[in-house]
Write a protein that holds these residues in place. Structure first.
Motif, PDB file in Angstrom:
ATOM      1  N   LEU A   1      44.303  66.675  -7.526  1.00  0.00           N
ATOM      2  CA  LEU A   1      42.979  67.110  -8.035  1.00  0.00           C
ATOM      3  C   LEU A   1      42.135  67.910  -7.022  1.00  0.00           C
ATOM      4  O   LEU A   1      42.068  67.544  -5.766  1.00  0.00           O
ATOM      5  N   GLY A   2      41.636  69.052  -7.309  1.00  0.00           N
ATOM      6  CA  GLY A   2      40.901  69.669  -6.446  1.00  0.00           C
ATOM      7  C   GLY A   2      41.520  70.709  -5.652  1.00  0.00           C
ATOM      8  O   GLY A   2      40.923  71.676  -5.114  1.00  0.00           O
ATOM      9  N   GLN A   3      42.952  71.142  -5.836  1.00  0.00           N
ATOM     10  CA  GLN A   3      43.739  72.219  -5.295  1.00  0.00           C
ATOM     11  C   GLN A   3      43.726  73.168  -6.509  1.00  0.00           C
ATOM     12  O   GLN A   3      43.815  73.034  -7.530  1.00  0.00           O
ATOM     13  N   ASN A   4      43.786  74.409  -5.686  1.00  0.00           N
ATOM     14  CA  ASN A   4      43.861  75.576  -6.577  1.00  0.00           C
ATOM     15  C   ASN A   4      45.341  76.156  -6.178  1.00  0.00           C
ATOM     16  O   ASN A   4      45.717  76.122  -5.163  1.00  0.00           O
ATOM     17  N   SER A   5      45.891  76.365  -7.336  1.00  0.00           N
ATOM     18  CA  SER A   5      47.236  77.198  -7.402  1.00  0.00           C
ATOM     19  C   SER A   5      47.495  77.680  -8.703  1.00  0.00           C
ATOM     20  O   SER A   5      46.962  77.305  -9.649  1.00  0.00           O
TER      21      SER A   5
ATOM     22  N   ILE B   1      48.088  61.148 -13.614  1.00  0.00           N
ATOM     23  CA  ILE B   1      46.831  60.516 -13.932  1.00  0.00           C
ATOM     24  C   ILE B   1      45.471  61.014 -13.581  1.00  0.00           C
ATOM     25  O   ILE B   1      44.618  61.205 -14.403  1.00  0.00           O
ATOM     26  N   ASP B   2      45.436  61.328 -12.436  1.00  0.00           N
ATOM     27  CA  ASP B   2      44.221  61.718 -11.751  1.00  0.00           C
ATOM     28  C   ASP B   2      43.810  63.217 -12.457  1.00  0.00           C
ATOM     29  O   ASP B   2      42.611  63.413 -12.631  1.00  0.00           O
ATOM     30  N   ARG B   3      44.875  63.959 -12.879  1.00  0.00           N
ATOM     31  CA  ARG B   3      44.689  65.169 -13.463  1.00  0.00           C
ATOM     32  C   ARG B   3      43.844  65.072 -14.691  1.00  0.00           C
ATOM     33  O   ARG B   3      43.224  66.025 -15.379  1.00  0.00           O
ATOM     34  N   HIS B   4      43.908  64.053 -15.448  1.00  0.00           N
ATOM     35  CA  HIS B   4      43.304  63.686 -16.999  1.00  0.00           C
ATOM     36  C   HIS B   4      41.624  63.642 -16.553  1.00  0.00           C
ATOM     37  O   HIS B   4      41.177  62.652 -16.698  1.00  0.00           O
TER      38      HIS B   4
END
Length: 168
Positions: A75-79, A116-119
């Motif tokens: 969460l918070g990373q850009n790719s 889970i965090d990405r939801h």
């Protein structure tokens, strides 16, 4: 019908498997009428977690998705390469999902925690899925079981899935 799976004292990995089941008029029934999905949060594609799911499905067809084979950014990373939607869409398209994780440091694996965090956005894509957890292994404590259950219960409630509890 519950399956008892025994592990020797030499087993060092504690396993927790979240299982989705269909419910019949008499109570629980393992027969599933739609597509079955197993999401394996272990680093081992064919390890104890995968074997427990195979035993649970007991010959029923299912698709296995190994989180270790996907790049899901924190969460918070850009790719530009991120496989979150690929895995998320697998849950969306399956009626019954099983999520398996070894217990590391008294909790779910980092692979599952990241997924889970990405939801971030609550929507209706998972509505109506029934979720039940099987916790197996050589020594999960009641506290570990409760912590894992709490996280997954919260996740299922947030996305309108039906949490059916823990099978020990």
């Amino acid at each position: 019908m519950k399956k008892i799976i025994a592990f020797s004292a030499m087993d060092v990995v504690v396993l927790a498997v979240c299982v989705v089941v269909a419910i019949d008029a008499k109570g629980e029934d393992k027969q599933m009428s739609h597509a079955n999905l197993f999401i394996n949060a272990s680093k081992n594609r064919d390890g104890n977690t995968a074997r427990l799911a195979k035993d649970y499905f007991d010959g029923q067809p299912y698709k296995q998705v190994n989180l270790v084979d996907y790049y899901i950014k924190q969460l918070g990373q850009n790719s530009e390469s991120d496989d979150f939607e690929k895995v998320r869409s697998e849950i969306e398209s399956a009626k019954n999902s099983v999520i398996g994780t070894p217990v590391y440091w008294s909790d779910i694996t980092g692979l599952l925690k990241t997924f889970i965090d990405r939801h971030e956005t609550v929507d209706t894509r998972y509505d109506g899925k029934n979720v039940k957890i099987i916790v197996q292994g050589s020594g999960p404590t009641e506290g570990e079981i409760a912590a894992i259950s709490h996280v997954l219960e919260h996740w299922t409630e947030r996305f309108s899935m039906e949490y059916k509890g823990v099978i020990k």
